[in-house]
Design an enzyme around this catalytic site. Structure first.
Site, short mmCIF file in Angstrom:
data_model
loop_
_atom_site.label_atom_id
_atom_site.label_comp_id
_atom_site.label_asym_id
_atom_site.label_seq_id
_atom_site.Cartn_x
_atom_site.Cartn_y
_atom_site.Cartn_z
N GLY A 292 0.80 -1.22 0.00
CA GLY A 292 0.00 0.00 0.00
C GLY A 292 0.84 1.27 0.00
CG LEU B 110 -0.95 1.59 -3.82
CD1 LEU B 110 -2.17 1.19 -4.65
CD2 LEU B 110 0.07 0.45 -3.78
CG HIS C 262 3.19 0.64 -5.61
ND1 HIS C 262 3.37 1.68 -4.72
CD2 HIS C 262 3.73 -0.45 -5.03
CE1 HIS C 262 3.99 1.24 -3.65
NE2 HIS C 262 4.22 -0.05 -3.80
CD GLN D 121 7.33 -7.77 4.00
OE1 GLN D 121 6.50 -8.53 3.51
NE2 GLN D 121 7.98 -6.88 3.27
CE LYS E 61 11.92 0.92 -3.58
NZ LYS E 61 12.42 0.41 -2.29
CG MET F 81 8.94 7.11 -7.48
SD MET F 81 7.44 7.19 -8.46
CE MET F 81 7.84 8.64 -9.44
O1 PAF Z 1 7.75 -5.27 -1.81
C1 PAF Z 1 6.76 -5.26 -1.04
O2 PAF Z 1 5.95 -4.34 -1.02
C2 PAF Z 1 6.55 -6.43 -0.10
O3 PAF Z 1 7.77 -6.96 0.33
C3 PAF Z 1 5.65 -7.54 -0.68
C4 PAF Z 1 6.26 -8.17 -1.91
C5 PAF Z 1 4.29 -6.96 -1.03
C6 PAF Z 1 5.44 -8.64 0.37
O4 PAF Z 1 4.86 -8.14 1.52
#
Ligand code: PAF
Length: 288
Positions: free
Chosen positions: A31, A33, A37, A64, A156, A191
């Protein structure tokens, strides 16, 4: 544009679409964005065609982030994200909840993770030791929810794309993986949703990541035989240190396919770096 929150609903929707011959293109995001994206969304549309189904997921994946990282304050603006997706012609916006993605995790009952053991070890993986386990786990789960034919990741996060590509191959996901070029601001800054954290002064200094990559490219192109990785890294680290609010986390020169560090940097070698600008950690990379 359909908004889907439940995994079961998402799976049934894509199963129906697949039965009727539609290809599914998928862009996973966290998100907040931006144009970067949206370029991934456009690539997904190109790949699946006008009749295909383009799915974007927004999920700030807790596994993560380390406990010391920015999970709680990660920027969010769902209203704006929705508008951007609708304008970009996204067919389905998938917004799963923590409870659905990691059932029982809050009570300690979630225990299945996906781990890539080779490409995830250096660079980001060395600095953020649990990061890629979270990424591969959530991406595998999202693939099982969205059942895409093609998925688009951004260059990126080069190492992330390499790790996911390996996971797709190793676990036999029947998915075409596309890595689309990094989108940059006019002054070269890649970005990123995290750019929103930067003050005006930090924003000016943040261009150092791109400046360093441009300088590396120029140095390598000028030398017939390449340059020693050690001395190149020292030169580039000095450029970063010249910015008052910048602190280098790592800089690495590596083979673009294997991610193995090289001793001599030549045209075609890949360079990646992570730099704290104030409290904000930014990454970037380029092929020289
Ligand atoms: O690159 C990201 O935005 C995140 O690491 C992903 C691939 C959506 C996984 O949570």
């Amino acid at each position: 544009m359909k908004i889907v929150e439940k995994i079961g609903v998402m799976q049934r929707l894509v199963q129906r679409a697949r039965k009727s011959g539609r290809r599914i293109g998928f862009v996973p995001t966290m998100g907040y964005l931006h144009a970067g994206h949206m370029s991934l969304v456009a690539e997904a549309r190109r790949r699946v065609g006008a009749k295909g189904l383009v799915v974007v997921s927004i999920y700030v994946n807790p596994t993560q982030f380390a406990p010391t990282e920015d999970l709680e304050k990660y920027p969010r603006n769902l209203e704006r994200d929705r508008r951007l997706c609708r304008t970009a012609g996204v067919d389905v916006l998938f917004l799963p909840s923590d409870a659905d993605m990691y059932p029982g995790r809050a009570a300690g009952h979630y225990s299945t993770y996906v781990v890539e053991e080779c490409l995830s070890q250096g660079m980001e993986g060395a600095c953020r030791t649990t990061h890629f386990r979270g990424v591969t786990t959530v991406v595998a789960k999202l693939f099982n929810c969205v059942l895409p034919d093609v998925t688009v990741f951004g260059a990126k996060d080069w190492q992330q794309a390499a790790v996911v590509r390996r996971m797709v191959a190793d676990l036999n996901f029947p998915i075409e993986m596309v890595v689309a070029p990094t989108h940059r601001e006019a002054d070269g800054l890649a970005m990123s949703s995290r750019n929103a954290y930067l003050s005006a002064q930090e924003r000016r200094q943040a261009t150092v990541l791109w400046r360093v990559l441009v300088e590396a490219r120029a140095l390598v192109r000028r030398s017939a035989n390449g340059v020693a990785a050690g001395s190149l890294k020292k030169t580039l680290a000095k450029r970063v240190a010249a910015e008052p609010d910048a602190r280098l986390d790592y800089i690495e020169c590596f083979d673009t396919g294997t991610l193995v560090p090289v001793g001599r940097v030549r045209r075609g070698t890949h360079v990646a770096l992570a730099v704290y600008i104030g409290k904000t950690r930014l990454i970037d990379n380029a092929v020289l």
